[in-house]
Design an enzyme around this catalytic site. Sequence first.
Site, PDB file in Angstrom:
ATOM      1  N   HIS A  93     -25.071  32.183 -10.464  1.00 22.25           N
ATOM      2  CA  HIS A  93     -24.117  32.070  -9.463  1.00 22.25           C
ATOM      3  C   HIS A  93     -24.191  30.614  -8.592  1.00 22.25           C
ATOM      4  CE1 HIS A  93     -27.947  33.135  -7.191  1.00 22.25           C
ATOM      5  NE2 HIS A  93     -27.560  32.096  -6.295  1.00 22.25           N
ATOM      6  N   ASP A 126     -27.963  36.109 -14.585  1.00 20.99           N
ATOM      7  CA  ASP A 126     -27.577  35.411 -13.569  1.00 20.99           C
ATOM      8  C   ASP A 126     -28.346  33.930 -13.722  1.00 20.99           C
ATOM      9  OD1 ASP A 126     -26.724  34.089 -11.164  1.00 20.99           O
ATOM     10  OD2 ASP A 126     -28.403  35.095  -9.909  1.00 20.99           O
ATOM     11  N   SER A 207     -31.306  28.526  -4.804  1.00 22.03           N
ATOM     12  CA  SER A 207     -31.115  29.115  -5.969  1.00 22.03           C
ATOM     13  C   SER A 207     -31.043  28.333  -7.233  1.00 22.03           C
ATOM     14  CB  SER A 207     -29.765  29.909  -5.827  1.00 22.03           C
ATOM     15  OG  SER A 207     -29.850  31.388  -5.186  1.00 22.03           O
TER      16      SER A 207
END
Length: 355
Positions: A93, A126, A207
């Site tokens: 992402h 992911d 992230s």
Amino acid sequence: MRLTPGRLVAGAAALALLSGITGGLLGAAASGSGGDGRPAAAAATAGGGCDVTAVAGVVFPSLVTINVRRGAVSGLGSGSVLDQNGNILTNDHVIAPGVGGTVTVDFARGASEVPATLVGRDPATDLAVVRVDPAAATLTPIAIGDSSALVVGQPVVAAGSPLGLNSTITAGVVSALNRWIDVGQGEEPAALVNAVQTDAAVNQGNSGGPLVDCSGRQVGVNSAGAQPPEGGGGSIGLNFAIPIDFARSVAQQIIETGRATHPVIGVMSVSVTDEIAKATGLPRGALVEQVVPGFGAARGGLRPGDVITQVGGTAVNGTDQMLVAIRAHRPGDVVDVRYQRGGATRTAQVPVSEP
């Protein structure tokens, strides 16, 4: 609760948080863990504390900020250097908003705005890998730890670039293990498999960055943080990382082939940790919670309550290692699965298939 990825991009979607049993339905490819020759930070036992200053010194040379842009859309996240070939591990992402655009990398202790290319993405887990030219920066691969050895209460440190503030360290503990977190967006399903829950602060921009132990070895990929229904932003101490055993195996397959496959045997499982093993008398392994009808495990006769200890000749001491062992095989293969039921060791021939 709603779960949002720790990233800084326009129009971030709200995501669903499903706490509970890890998803053992997905598989993962075989990989090796890398060593290093750098001095390690001070180790700590569960309930103890890290020398966070020493951890930062070990981790920062391997930490990067990833910037993506495609037209008017931009975003950023974090990542860790995997090897001397310039491969960098991050979340899918983080990369997704910039697919078809440009990706640049800023090293926490080195060059800035280094062009990067996309090696491959795996939206289902992911995870993604980007690559920089090895001649464009000094590369310090991060040391790889053992996520299967994590215990609840163990100190950990998260590194990344929350809100674009690079070279940021936050500290906490492993709050829980074996979480299954749905982070799918729109029509793209995605899940954090067997996620590590931590109260080390993870915010937008963290992230893809490393979650590390007190020796500075990566044990997870920081991926998502929960927020209350009313929102408000910021970390509330419920954050989740992809275990490095699994993430590294996916990354290795992406590096080798440009994509990741997901062979399965069709079980949902939880890891039998040392703590659980001592309390229950069960062996270390993957405790089967659910057998999915029609898949290999069901056809091989496995049942809920069985503890898988070996797949295809590879010993496994938890769900992560079971997934890695499964992904060493291709759909259509039949593998020997050793398991324990009622104190007796058994072996079943289990077909591997695609979900």
